[in-house]
Design a protein around this motif. Structure first.
Motif, PDB file in Angstrom:
ATOM      1  N   ASN A  77       0.837  -1.197   0.000  1.00 51.63           N
ATOM      2  CA  ASN A  77       0.000   0.000   0.000  1.00 51.63           C
ATOM      3  C   ASN A  77       0.879   1.257   0.000  1.00 51.63           C
ATOM      4  N   SER A  78       0.221   2.417  -0.029  1.00 51.27           N
ATOM      5  CA  SER A  78       0.963   3.685  -0.151  1.00 51.27           C
ATOM      6  C   SER A  78       1.910   3.903   1.018  1.00 51.27           C
ATOM      7  N   THR A  79       1.489   3.507   2.213  1.00 53.30           N
ATOM      8  CA  THR A  79       2.344   3.700   3.393  1.00 53.30           C
ATOM      9  C   THR A  79       3.630   2.900   3.237  1.00 53.30           C
ATOM     10  N   GLN A  80       3.491   1.683   2.727  1.00 54.52           N
ATOM     11  CA  GLN A  80       4.684   0.845   2.528  1.00 54.52           C
ATOM     12  C   GLN A  80       5.566   1.413   1.416  1.00 54.52           C
ATOM     13  N   LYS A  81       4.963   1.836   0.345  1.00 53.19           N
ATOM     14  CA  LYS A  81       5.740   2.418  -0.766  1.00 53.19           C
ATOM     15  C   LYS A  81       6.486   3.671  -0.303  1.00 53.19           C
ATOM     16  N   ALA A  82       5.895   4.361   0.688  1.00 58.93           N
ATOM     17  CA  ALA A  82       6.502   5.619   1.179  1.00 58.93           C
ATOM     18  C   ALA A  82       7.812   5.381   1.942  1.00 58.93           C
ATOM     19  N   PHE A  83       8.151   4.120   2.234  1.00 60.41           N
ATOM     20  CA  PHE A  83       9.463   3.841   2.857  1.00 60.41           C
ATOM     21  C   PHE A  83      10.592   4.421   2.000  1.00 60.41           C
ATOM     22  N   GLY A  84      10.318   4.567   0.701  1.00 57.92           N
ATOM     23  CA  GLY A  84      11.379   5.020  -0.198  1.00 57.92           C
ATOM     24  C   GLY A  84      11.186   6.463  -0.674  1.00 57.92           C
ATOM     25  N   ILE A  85      10.509   7.265   0.136  1.00 56.13           N
ATOM     26  CA  ILE A  85      10.204   8.638  -0.303  1.00 56.13           C
ATOM     27  C   ILE A  85      11.463   9.457  -0.606  1.00 56.13           C
ATOM     28  N   ASP A  86      12.558   9.164   0.121  1.00 52.55           N
ATOM     29  CA  ASP A  86      13.794   9.916  -0.112  1.00 52.55           C
ATOM     30  C   ASP A  86      14.824   9.132  -0.925  1.00 52.55           C
ATOM     31  N   ASP A  87      14.513   7.876  -1.218  1.00 55.47           N
ATOM     32  CA  ASP A  87      15.517   7.019  -1.855  1.00 55.47           C
ATOM     33  C   ASP A  87      14.805   5.843  -2.537  1.00 55.47           C
ATOM     34  N   PHE A  88      14.826   5.852  -3.874  1.00 56.54           N
ATOM     35  CA  PHE A  88      14.075   4.827  -4.615  1.00 56.54           C
ATOM     36  C   PHE A  88      14.512   3.406  -4.261  1.00 56.54           C
ATOM     37  N   ARG A  89      15.729   3.246  -3.725  1.00 60.83           N
ATOM     38  CA  ARG A  89      16.217   1.897  -3.398  1.00 60.83           C
ATOM     39  C   ARG A  89      15.431   1.275  -2.246  1.00 60.83           C
ATOM     40  N   LYS A  90      14.711   2.122  -1.501  1.00 57.40           N
ATOM     41  CA  LYS A  90      13.951   1.608  -0.347  1.00 57.40           C
ATOM     42  C   LYS A  90      12.455   1.420  -0.646  1.00 57.40           C
ATOM     43  N   ILE A  91      12.038   1.712  -1.874  1.00 58.01           N
ATOM     44  CA  ILE A  91      10.623   1.497  -2.225  1.00 58.01           C
ATOM     45  C   ILE A  91      10.401  -0.014  -2.381  1.00 58.01           C
ATOM     46  N   PRO A  92       9.509  -0.612  -1.595  1.00 60.59           N
ATOM     47  CA  PRO A  92       9.269  -2.049  -1.775  1.00 60.59           C
ATOM     48  C   PRO A  92       8.888  -2.351  -3.231  1.00 60.59           C
ATOM     49  N   ASN A  93       9.567  -3.314  -3.807  1.00 57.66           N
ATOM     50  CA  ASN A  93       9.376  -3.647  -5.233  1.00 57.66           C
ATOM     51  C   ASN A  93       8.151  -4.543  -5.416  1.00 57.66           C
ATOM     52  N   GLY A  94       7.234  -4.128  -6.254  1.00 59.08           N
ATOM     53  CA  GLY A  94       6.120  -5.020  -6.569  1.00 59.08           C
ATOM     54  C   GLY A  94       4.874  -4.261  -6.982  1.00 59.08           C
ATOM     55  N   VAL A  95       4.072  -4.920  -7.836  1.00 55.04           N
ATOM     56  CA  VAL A  95       2.801  -4.336  -8.290  1.00 55.04           C
ATOM     57  C   VAL A  95       1.689  -5.381  -8.140  1.00 55.04           C
ATOM     58  N   ASN A  96       0.447  -4.915  -8.267  1.00 52.00           N
ATOM     59  CA  ASN A  96      -0.705  -5.829  -8.213  1.00 52.00           C
ATOM     60  C   ASN A  96      -0.960  -6.450  -9.593  1.00 52.00           C
ATOM     61  N   GLY A  97      -1.922  -7.354  -9.675  1.00 54.01           N
ATOM     62  CA  GLY A  97      -2.264  -7.943 -10.970  1.00 54.01           C
ATOM     63  C   GLY A  97      -3.091  -9.218 -10.901  1.00 54.01           C
ATOM     64  N   ILE A  98      -3.162  -9.830  -9.723  1.00 57.16           N
ATOM     65  CA  ILE A  98      -3.810 -11.158  -9.637  1.00 57.16           C
ATOM     66  C   ILE A  98      -5.294 -11.079 -10.026  1.00 57.16           C
ATOM     67  N   GLU A  99      -5.932  -9.937  -9.751  1.00 56.47           N
ATOM     68  CA  GLU A  99      -7.353  -9.777 -10.089  1.00 56.47           C
ATOM     69  C   GLU A  99      -7.534  -9.307 -11.543  1.00 56.47           C
ATOM     70  N   GLU A 100      -6.522  -8.629 -12.067  1.00 55.37           N
ATOM     71  CA  GLU A 100      -6.677  -7.953 -13.355  1.00 55.37           C
ATOM     72  C   GLU A 100      -6.202  -8.768 -14.549  1.00 55.37           C
ATOM     73  N   ARG A 101      -5.360  -9.798 -14.293  1.00 53.74           N
ATOM     74  CA  ARG A 101      -4.678 -10.511 -15.391  1.00 53.74           C
ATOM     75  C   ARG A 101      -5.639 -11.044 -16.457  1.00 53.74           C
ATOM     76  N   MET A 102      -6.676 -11.762 -16.038  1.00 52.48           N
ATOM     77  CA  MET A 102      -7.532 -12.424 -17.037  1.00 52.48           C
ATOM     78  C   MET A 102      -8.241 -11.395 -17.932  1.00 52.48           C
ATOM     79  N   HIS A 103      -8.691 -10.298 -17.313  1.00 58.86           N
ATOM     80  CA  HIS A 103      -9.377  -9.264 -18.098  1.00 58.86           C
ATOM     81  C   HIS A 103      -8.418  -8.540 -19.034  1.00 58.86           C
ATOM     82  N   LEU A 104      -7.263  -8.156 -18.498  1.00 51.76           N
ATOM     83  CA  LEU A 104      -6.342  -7.367 -19.320  1.00 51.76           C
ATOM     84  C   LEU A 104      -5.763  -8.196 -20.466  1.00 51.76           C
ATOM     85  N   VAL A 105      -5.509  -9.477 -20.212  1.00 53.51           N
ATOM     86  CA  VAL A 105      -4.977 -10.317 -21.300  1.00 53.51           C
ATOM     87  C   VAL A 105      -6.060 -10.542 -22.360  1.00 53.51           C
TER      88      VAL A 105
END
Ligand SMILES: NC(=O)NCCC(=O)O
Ligand SMILES: [Zn+2]
Ligand SMILES: [Zn+2]
Length: 516
Positions: A350-378
């Motif tokens: 979530n946004s709070t977790q992503k904000a760990f890297g507000i001053d340094d991109f190396r600390k932004i937790p890596n990852g995106v969503n997709g498990i719900e969207e895959r079948m529709h988008l494909v």
């Protein structure tokens, strides 16, 4: 029972004798699609198993009937790549085995394979921890296992995982220096071990040392925002690691699965290896599988430049989402068969977790969503656009995954005897994606605002309707752990190729002996 004349399916599952308490479903009049065939037929389900697939099945009043006229009846999606409740980069992914799977069901995915991370280097402790996390599952799941260090114990535990725990694939991270990353020596040991066990070796292919260097470069240049993430690990580093892993797998002569293929560079290495084969003992093409993920297929890196940090940080994943052009090239590779199946790498924060890297991109937790969207988008990107057929859609979202991980035809098929994991997709209906209405616990969605054609109107998991009329009926604890056996089709003939290789060495051995 009148359904038994439809054939007994595979194995000895045969026809299930009716009982009043059994859950019975009939899906009527839809176009039933498998990876190699489609036909208008009815599908009859009892006790979680498909009993018959044929036209005009007659049933009694005790059976729930779903009208699928004008719609496609297909195997539920199988997502080969997810991270639910994973401890990573100082936090834990926001979707656990219930919320992530509930989201999956709402989007037409009925099974996923998650990555077990060893606990303090112990594979069995990792396995137990993930079995515990997965107790709240509401759909079927399997496990891959990450290998992050090497010693006799790890080697022995890999054997236990394969022979006793139902794991038939291991992932090696060539990136995340100082955390999950392994070196070439370990990768070689791992490839040899995988081969001996009939387990599939998977790689996260990026050159982790060079990524580390690229990150330093960006920080020295004063680039600390999310765009620095993509700038620090360009496609060439993904191409290099992909080529290296492919060549090492060729040297060992074992199949290889490249996860989250994000760039043209990596995709072309896979295509080349599949076409030209390894040095001389597999002239018909190397056994390399390439898995693009939805984010790589439908997004480009422009989001990373959004001046709003949270909007930009939500796109940070590794390998990075690439510049415009890579997406279309990956789609083309899927349609021509150079890439074989689609995953998500669902790894939501979530946004709070992503904000760990507000001053340094190396600390932004890596990852995106997709498990719900895959079948529709494909569906929208590949089928609605005319790039692939409906049968190909089933192959790349479900069947190929079941074959690679040795679950076919229990999973990935609408056949008598298969598990009743089924979706009904209406090609004339439409979908829209928003964080407000999605089922993930994340407060953002990388596909925010996307609309498209083709909607999963019904999801059936284990013979139960779990998604209908936009309503979810997910039951915690109803999902089963699916054990996966080693030696999938990818291993067919490997022993013969090895024998040929060994016999080709006889002449050099004789010459060498004569010379000494
Ligand atoms: N991909 C990513 O950014 N996060 C999940 C871990 C991985 O698959 O590398
Ligand atoms: Zn990875
Ligand atoms: Zn991943």
């Amino acid at each position: 029972s009148e359904f038994c004349d439809a054939g007994t399916g595979f194995g000895d599952s045969g026809c299930v004798v009716s009982s009043k308490s059994a859950s019975k479903l009939l899906i009527k009049g839809g176009t039933v699609v498998n990876a190699h065939h489609q036909e208008i037929a009815d599908v009859y389900v009892e006790d979680g198993i498909i009993v018959a697939v044929k036209p005009n099945i007659k049933v009694g009043d005790d059976v729930t009937v779903l009208d699928a006229t004008g719609k496609f009846v297909m195997p539920g999606g199988i997502d080969p790549h997810t991270h639910l409740a994973m401890e990573f980069m100082g936090t834990e992914t926001i979707d656990d085995f219930f919320s992530g799977q509930a989201a999956a069901l709402a989007g037409g995915t009925t099974m996923h394979i998650d990555f077990v991370i060893p606990v303090k280097g112990s594979l069995s402790k990792g396995f137990e921890a993930y079995k515990e996390k997965a107790k709240k599952s509401c759909m079927d799941y399997g496990f891959h296992m990450a290998i992050t260090k090497w010693d006799e114990n790890v080697s022995r535990e890999m054997e236990i995982m394969v022979k006793e725990k139902g794991i038939n694939s291991f992932k090696f991270f060539m990136a995340y220096k100082g955390a999950l990353m392994i070196n070439d020596e370990l990768l070689l040991e791992g490839l040899k071990k995988c081969k001996s066990l009939g387990a599939l070796a998977m790689v996260h292919a990026e050159n982790g040392d060079a990524v580390f260097e690229g990150q330093k470069r960006m920080i020295e240049l004063g680039i600390t925002g999310p765009e620095g993430h993509a700038l620090s690990r360009p496609p060439v580093l993904e191409g290099e690691a992909t080529a290296r892993a492919i060549r090492l797998a060729s040297f060992v002569n074992t199949p290889l699965y490249v996860v989250h293929v994000m760039s043209i560079d990596a995709m072309e290495e896979i295509a080349k290896a599949r076409k030209s084969g390894s040095i001389f003992w597999a002239p018909l093409g190397q056994r390399v599988i390439g898995e693009p993920v939805v984010s790589g297929l439908v997004l480009d890196d422009s989001g990373l430049w959004d001046p709003d940090f949270i909007n930009a940080a939500k796109y940070v994943m590794s390998p990075p989402i690439r510049a415009l052009g890579h997406d279309k090239a990956l789609q083309a590779a899927l349609s021509t068969g150079n890439l074989q199946l689609v995953g998500t790498d669902h790894c939501a924060f979530n946004s709070t977790q992503k904000a760990f890297g507000i001053d340094d991109f190396r600390k932004i937790p890596n990852g995106v969503n997709g498990i719900e969207e895959r079948m529709h988008l494909v569906w929208d990107t590949m089928v609605e656009s005319g790039q692939i057929s409906v049968t190909d859609y089933v192959r790349i979202t479900s069947t190929e995954c079941a074959r690679i991980f040795n679950m076919y035809p229990r999973k990935g098929a609408i056949l008598a005897g298969s598990d009743a994991d089924i979706i009904i997709l209406n090609p004339n209906s439409s979908f829209q994606i928003t964080a407000r209405s999605h089922h993930s616990r994340s407060d953002t969605n990388v596909y925010e605002g996307r609309k498209g054609k083709g909607k999963v109107e019904v999801t059936i998991a284990g013979g139960k309707i779990v998604w209908e009329n936009d309503e979810l009926k997910a039951v915690p604890g109803s999902g089963k752990y699916i054990e996966m056996q080693p030696f999938s089709y990818l291993f067919n003939g490997i022993d013969k190729a090895d024998a040929k290789y060994l016999s080709s060495l006889q002449a050099p051995v004789q010459r060498s002996k004569a010379a000494s």
